[in-house]
Write a protein that holds these residues in place. Structure first.
Motif, PDB file in Angstrom:
ATOM      1  N   TRP A   1       0.939  -1.103   0.099  1.00  0.00           N
ATOM      2  CA  TRP A   1      -0.151   0.148  -0.074  1.00  0.00           C
ATOM      3  C   TRP A   1       1.242   1.233  -0.199  1.00  0.00           C
ATOM      4  O   TRP A   1       0.270   2.347  -0.486  1.00  0.00           O
TER       5      TRP A   1
ATOM      6  N   THR B   1       1.426   3.892  -2.984  1.00  0.00           N
ATOM      7  CA  THR B   1       0.769   5.090  -2.811  1.00  0.00           C
ATOM      8  C   THR B   1       1.831   6.493  -2.747  1.00  0.00           C
ATOM      9  O   THR B   1       1.873   7.542  -3.619  1.00  0.00           O
TER      10      THR B   1
ATOM     11  N   HIS C   1      -3.778   5.270  -1.565  1.00  0.00           N
ATOM     12  CA  HIS C   1      -4.174   4.431  -2.457  1.00  0.00           C
ATOM     13  C   HIS C   1      -5.419   3.082  -1.945  1.00  0.00           C
ATOM     14  O   HIS C   1      -5.382   3.460  -0.772  1.00  0.00           O
ATOM     15  N   TRP C   2      -6.589   3.431  -3.086  1.00  0.00           N
ATOM     16  CA  TRP C   2      -7.319   2.053  -2.285  1.00  0.00           C
ATOM     17  C   TRP C   2      -7.107   1.395  -3.614  1.00  0.00           C
ATOM     18  O   TRP C   2      -7.441   1.702  -4.947  1.00  0.00           O
ATOM     19  N   PRO C   3      -6.530  -0.573  -3.847  1.00  0.00           N
ATOM     20  CA  PRO C   3      -6.527  -0.774  -4.416  1.00  0.00           C
ATOM     21  C   PRO C   3      -7.920  -1.217  -5.604  1.00  0.00           C
ATOM     22  O   PRO C   3      -8.919  -1.364  -4.711  1.00  0.00           O
TER      23      PRO C   3
ATOM     24  N   TYR D   1      -1.015  -7.430  -4.375  1.00  0.00           N
ATOM     25  CA  TYR D   1      -1.130  -7.056  -3.152  1.00  0.00           C
ATOM     26  C   TYR D   1      -1.289  -9.046  -2.784  1.00  0.00           C
ATOM     27  O   TYR D   1      -0.515  -8.861  -1.324  1.00  0.00           O
TER      28      TYR D   1
END
Length: 637
Positions: free
Chosen positions: A30, A34, A41-43, A51
């Motif tokens: 993450w 970012t 960030h949001w995947p 991830y």
């Protein structure tokens, strides 16, 4: 909370660490996204695969390199290096996978950023775990200084992570170039500042990590620590340190040889093995203190056969079991023969010697505890005098080349029966060696030119450290029990020597024998037993309790001289001993009775001992041994 976690099973703790690493891998991914995208960030989409890939790659690599077998409290440089290798392999694979897959929305630079961040997070987690466990040791009962900032001291410090009992507060060293520096964050202090350092840091223990220093230097250091309220401990040898086995049980109490401060003289290999290599050797009293050490030394010289004679089944079993491993380590295997026998049984000893035909005999069997022999005079005489006579006779009968009697300083101007019997045993050897004709007519013709075919000699020395009945283990036991320490008299002194050195010197002295020799071992300076007791108390971190110091820890009680005990011992009856080829061995020529005269007195002494007549035994011993002045009345049955 930390104590509860440490109480978990090994499997539970391992699962916690694995789960933590998975979380750290996700957090590192993450952070990498970012930082690369310069926005929180949001995947989404294919980014989820990145991830998932991070823990899928990290876990097998970390497991393969043993990171989940390591224990946090032992974390050190090696564990950190291994962690670095694991993350480097993981980073290379991650970058390779991302370059090959080229997933949409996954920048290739994430394959570089994420492993770097992961390394920082994993390293920080290990360090925090180690610090948390190290913080627990701040309540350790013992605060430790290590004397010696060399490699041994550094290795010891590295091994202290597992010892909750000890909190390392500093190093001490004599080397001016090390003063003020630190080892793994622990400061090195000057040796001349020890009193102030001990007071300021509340030190309870000083560990001597000086395995290669001279014994004299160790003694000087120990003397400088005597007045400090600390316990002095020491380490085993360099070989144990090199193996990495440094545990709390390796911290040993000081040996008395550290207090003696005398360097042993290296043995002369030519003398040591002269009468031993590829021969048959017999040792009586093989299970005793001196006899067992003689056997250890003899086995190393490669005899063809070693006959172990002792009347104690357990003692014989113990030394035979111990020597079995040593007997096959040299170039030539040595056959060990355990023989249950008493030297007072001449027929049994004659059978043994006729069967095995020993080349050299070392006669260490004797009753040696002064008060015990004083209370059992008849048995002491039969064993020490006539057991020796029996052994000399069978040595002559089997044509042994060498016979060595292990004697004692108590044979010089004795005040006890044990010393008197040992002096009579010496005189037996001297008289037989010098007899103008065979003392046993069946062994030789009546020619006046007859000489003893066996080189008879005796080696006289004082107390050996660690022997049965020695004062050192007694004092240690009494200190552990909280006292009191029992000393017979404030002025009593004794000579001391290590068992190993004494045995080596006995073997070398026997090799120099010409016949009828009385050898004396240089025991150094005698040691006052009261001073020894005070040293042992002080070096245990305790104080002596007396009228001037009623608040002290350990009391010293004077019990009075035991029956037959002398204030001090001597090694020489006459004057001017002669030097030999060895600096620690002297030769004496002392007066004795001719065999014809001695034989008559021996016959009378044997009858008195067999009859248990204490008056007659004492009178005959006084007649046999000039200078024998018993300080107690004969013990009546």
């Amino acid at each position: 909370m930390l104590n509860r976690i440490l109480g978990w099973s090994r499997a539970a703790k391992r699962m916690v660490v694995v789960a933590m690493d998975i979380c750290l891998g996700v957090i590192a991914m993450w952070l990498a996204f970012t930082l690369r995208l310069e926005t929180p960030h949001w995947p989404s989409g294919m980014q989820w695969l990145a991830y998932a890939l991070a823990p899928a790659l990290a876990f097998p690599i970390f497991a393969k390199l043993g990171l989940y077998r390591a224990i946090f409290r032992y974390t050190g440089i090696t564990a950190l290096i291994t962690t670095g290798k694991a993350v480097a392999i993981y980073g290379a694979l991650l970058l390779g996978c991302l370059l090959a897959a080229q997933w949409e929305g996954v920048p290739r630079s994430v394959g570089i950023l994420q492993p770097l961040l992961f390394m920082l997070l994993v390293g920080a987690s290990r360090a925090l775990g180690w610090l948390a466990l190290a913080g627990r040791s701040s309540h350790a009962p013992y605060r430790l200084l290590i004397y010696g900032a060399g490699s041994a001291g550094a290795q010891t410090a590295a091994g202290l992570g597992s010892m909750r009992q000890y909190l390392l507060k500093g190093f001490v060293d004599d080397d001016a170039s090390k003063i003020g520096r630190s080892i793994n964050g622990v400061r090195v202090h000057a040796s001349n500042a020890l009193p102030e350092v001990v007071r300021r840091l509340g030190i309870t223990d000083v560990l001597l990590a000086l395995p290669s220093t001279t014994r004299e230097r160790r003694r000087q250091i120990i003397e400088s620590l005597r007045e400090l309220p600390v316990r002095i401990r020491t380490l085993p040898g360099l070989s144990d340190l090199a193996s990495g086995r440094v545990t709390v049980t390796d911290f040993q109490d000081l040996e008395i040889e550290d207090l003696l401060g005398r360097e042993p003289v290296a043995p002369d290999p030519g003398l040591l093995g002269r009468n031993l290599a590829a021969t048959v050797v017999l040792v009586t009293g093989a299970g005793g203190s001196i006899g067992s050490e003689l056997c250890r030394q003899i086995v190393r010289e490669g005899p063809r056969q070693l006959l172990l004679v002792d009347h104690s089944e357990y003692a014989l079993y113990s030394i035979h079991h111990e020597l079995a491993a040593l007997a096959h380590q040299g170039e030539h295997a040595c056959a060990l023969v355990p023989l249950l026998a008493s030297v007072t049984h001449k027929a049994r000893m004659a059978d043994i010697c006729q069967l095995y035909r020993p080349t050299s005999i070392y006669h260490a069997a004797a009753y040696k505890h002064v008060p015990m022999v004083e209370a059992n005079a008849g048995e002491g005489i039969l064993n020490n005098v006539f057991g020796t006579l029996n052994m000399v006779q069978v040595a002559l009968e089997c044509d042994a080349n060498h016979f060595v009697l292990i004697s004692t300083d108590k044979a010089v101007r004795p005040t006890n029966i044990m010393g008197a019997t040992k002096r009579v045993a010496e005189m037996v050897l001297q008289a037989i060696a010098a007899s103008p004709r065979a003392p046993f007519p069946q062994l030789a013709d009546s020619s006046p030119a007859w000489t003893c075919p066996t080189r008879l000699s005796m080696v006289r020395f004082g107390n050996v450290l660690g022997s049965s009945g020695s004062v050192i283990p007694l004092f240690r036991k009494q200190i552990a029990a909280g006292g009191p320490l029992t000393v017979t008299h404030p002025d009593v002194t004794r000579y001391f020597m290590t068992i190993a050195e004494a045995a080596q010197l006995v073997l070398q002295a026997g090799a120099m024998a010409e016949g009828g020799d009385v050898f004396l071992l240089d025991m150094g300076e005698p040691l006052q037993i009261l001073e020894l007791a005070e040293r042992m108390v002080a070096l245990s971190g305790l104080t002596v309790r007396d009228d001037l110091h009623p608040e002290g820890d350990i009391e010293i009680v004077f019990t009075g001289l035991r029956p037959g005990e002398k204030l001090f011992e001597e090694l020489l009856i006459g004057d001017n001993p002669f030097p030999t080829d060895h600096p620690r061995i002297l030769r004496a020529r002392e007066e004795y009775r001719p065999w014809e005269e001695l034989q008559t007195l021996l016959q009378a002494l044997q009858k008195a001992a067999q009859a248990g007549d204490p008056i007659a035994m004492t009178a005959l011993l006084r007649q046999l041994v000039p200078g024998y002045h018993p300080e107690t009345q004969p013990v009546l049955p």
